[in-house]
Enzyme design. Structure first.
Site, mmCIF file in Angstrom:
data_model
loop_
_atom_site.group_PDB
_atom_site.id
_atom_site.type_symbol
_atom_site.label_atom_id
_atom_site.label_comp_id
_atom_site.label_asym_id
_atom_site.label_seq_id
_atom_site.Cartn_x
_atom_site.Cartn_y
_atom_site.Cartn_z
ATOM 1 N N LYS A 66 0.833 -1.208 0.000
ATOM 2 C CA LYS A 66 0.000 0.000 0.000
ATOM 3 C C LYS A 66 0.868 1.259 0.000
ATOM 4 O O LYS A 66 0.628 2.189 -0.769
ATOM 5 C CB LYS A 66 -0.942 -0.018 1.210
ATOM 6 C CG LYS A 66 -1.920 -1.185 1.204
ATOM 7 C CD LYS A 66 -2.930 -1.084 2.323
ATOM 8 C CE LYS A 66 -2.306 -1.217 3.698
ATOM 9 N NZ LYS A 66 -1.726 -2.564 3.917
ATOM 10 N N THR A 67 1.875 1.285 0.864
ATOM 11 C CA THR A 67 2.770 2.451 0.916
ATOM 12 C C THR A 67 3.547 2.594 -0.383
ATOM 13 O O THR A 67 3.732 3.705 -0.891
ATOM 14 C CB THR A 67 3.735 2.323 2.109
ATOM 15 O OG1 THR A 67 2.981 2.227 3.325
ATOM 16 C CG2 THR A 67 4.653 3.530 2.193
ATOM 17 N N ASP A 110 -1.352 6.908 6.296
ATOM 18 C CA ASP A 110 -1.304 5.489 6.622
ATOM 19 C C ASP A 110 -2.186 5.208 7.828
ATOM 20 O O ASP A 110 -2.323 6.058 8.718
ATOM 21 C CB ASP A 110 0.146 5.084 6.910
ATOM 22 C CG ASP A 110 0.339 3.584 6.839
ATOM 23 O OD1 ASP A 110 -0.578 2.883 6.356
ATOM 24 O OD2 ASP A 110 1.409 3.104 7.260
ATOM 25 N N THR A 159 -5.867 -1.214 6.952
ATOM 26 C CA THR A 159 -5.950 -2.665 7.078
ATOM 27 C C THR A 159 -7.341 -3.106 7.532
ATOM 28 O O THR A 159 -7.637 -4.294 7.513
ATOM 29 C CB THR A 159 -4.910 -3.170 8.092
ATOM 30 O OG1 THR A 159 -5.120 -2.496 9.353
ATOM 31 C CG2 THR A 159 -3.493 -2.874 7.614
ATOM 32 N N ARG A 218 6.626 -7.992 2.116
ATOM 33 C CA ARG A 218 7.415 -7.492 3.246
ATOM 34 C C ARG A 218 8.084 -8.636 3.999
ATOM 35 O O ARG A 218 9.257 -8.547 4.387
ATOM 36 C CB ARG A 218 6.526 -6.683 4.201
ATOM 37 C CG ARG A 218 7.284 -6.116 5.410
ATOM 38 C CD ARG A 218 6.351 -5.369 6.326
ATOM 39 N NE ARG A 218 5.794 -4.195 5.657
ATOM 40 C CZ ARG A 218 4.740 -3.522 6.105
ATOM 41 N NH1 ARG A 218 4.115 -3.937 7.197
ATOM 42 N NH2 ARG A 218 4.310 -2.460 5.459
#
Length: 336
Positions: A66-67, A110, A159, A218
């Protein structure tokens, strides 16, 4: 009367992203093909019209990109970005950020579902009409100062979509949900990251790491860094299949991507509670963990694999979960 707003620490993202493992362009972003296609069309259309991109909401579990996508939007549009965490935003902070942006800039928030209600409400006119309403003074002397804002794009990442209020969620023109990655996509990410880290990796070793990364880039990159450490300290620096397996064994990551605490959770249900059902609070107390940690961190992947089930009476382990525990250790009482 003048009013000064002080913003929280905002991470300026003008440093070179090549120093990280994040992709800079949409073409470099691996996986999420439908999201890439839709976002690519929207970016091309916005650039052709010379307009700000419509507001974007990115939804999905942690670690799926997402980032990275927020920074890719910035790079593709060639504009500036302001990044901030939702829990840190207060009403005055929102005003400070919005009055400092330039035309078509990106504002990335975020964990946007954790914004305060006051900060969220000041966003409404900014998102729809690009204006900022500031109340000055108190009581009968209060007056509203309206500031015009340049068109901008808000990119929100969350999330937990269910925690977003309907007024905020409805103001996003595009909502993209990111899914877990396939092993082949993760292997490509591992090989790309290895090139950036300047470490040699065998194709089968990249596949092995990808297969244990829980479908999450990640986690794949985190495992790669630790495998690289083992290869550097104990071997000649290159990552082969034996080196990868040695490192993964050291990290206690099994073939399904489960770590020690995941297997301990399964064994607890089997051994202490005869396979369940067992309540969340009871399970948490047995493991010495917080219920929220079990529900948000450990359970999602176990549910995805079909190793456990949530029932009205509590958590139960499935046949697949029992088989995995039996394959992982011959003595399920060994941890107790």
């Amino acid at each position: 009367m003048s009013t000064q707003f002080l913003a929280p620490a905002i991470r300026e993202e003008d440093d070179e992203l090549e120093q990280t493992l994040r992709p800079r362009r949409l073409a470099d972003f691996v996986g999420q093909e439908r999201v890439k296609e839709q976002l690519g069309i929207a970016l091309a259309a916005a650039q052709a019209r010379g307009e700000a991109l419509d507001h974007v909401l990115l939804v999905g579990p942690p670690g799926l990109g997402k980032t990275s996508l927020a920074h890719i939007v910035r790079e593709e549009l060639g504009v500036g970005i302001r990044s901030v965490a939702g829990p840190a935003l207060e009403r005055k902070d929102v005003a400070a950020i919005l009055t400092s942006i330039e035309d078509r800039d990106v504002v990335f928030v975020d964990e946007i579902h954790r914004m305060s209600r006051a900060a969220e409400e000041i966003l409404y006119p900014a998102l729809e009409d690009f204006r900022l309403d500031i109340v000055m003074g108190q009581g009968a002397a209060a007056r509203t100062l309206t500031l015009d804002l340049p068109p901008f794009t808000l990119v929100g990442a969350t999330t937990r979509t269910g925690l977003l209020t309907s007024p905020l969620r409805d103001r996003f023109g595009m909502t993209f949900r990111l899914d877990y990655y396939e092993p082949g996509e993760l292997a490509a990410i591992v090989r790309r990251s290895a090139r950036i880290l300047d470490v040699e990796i065998a194709a089968d070793a990249a596949d092995e790491i990808a297969g244990r990364a829980r479908g999450t880039p990640r986690i794949a990159n985190r495992i790669l860094r630790r495998v690289r450490d083992v290869a550097q300290v104990r071997h000649q620096g290159s990552i082969t299949m034996p080196v990868a397996r040695e490192a993964l064994e050291l990290l206690e990551v099994d073939g399904a991507g489960l770590e020690r605490i995941d297997r301990e959770l399964l064994r607890t249900i089997v051994v202490k509670f005869d396979g369940g059902p067992v309540g969340l609070s009871t399970l948490a107390a047995s493991l010495g963990e917080e219920p929220d940690t079990i529900e948000d961190v450990y359970e999602p992947y176990l549910l995805q694999l079909g190793f456990i089930q949530r029932t009205p009476r509590g958590r139960t382990i499935t046949k697949l979960g029992r088989a995995h525990v039996g394959a992982a250790a011959s003595d399920t009482n060994s941890l107790f």
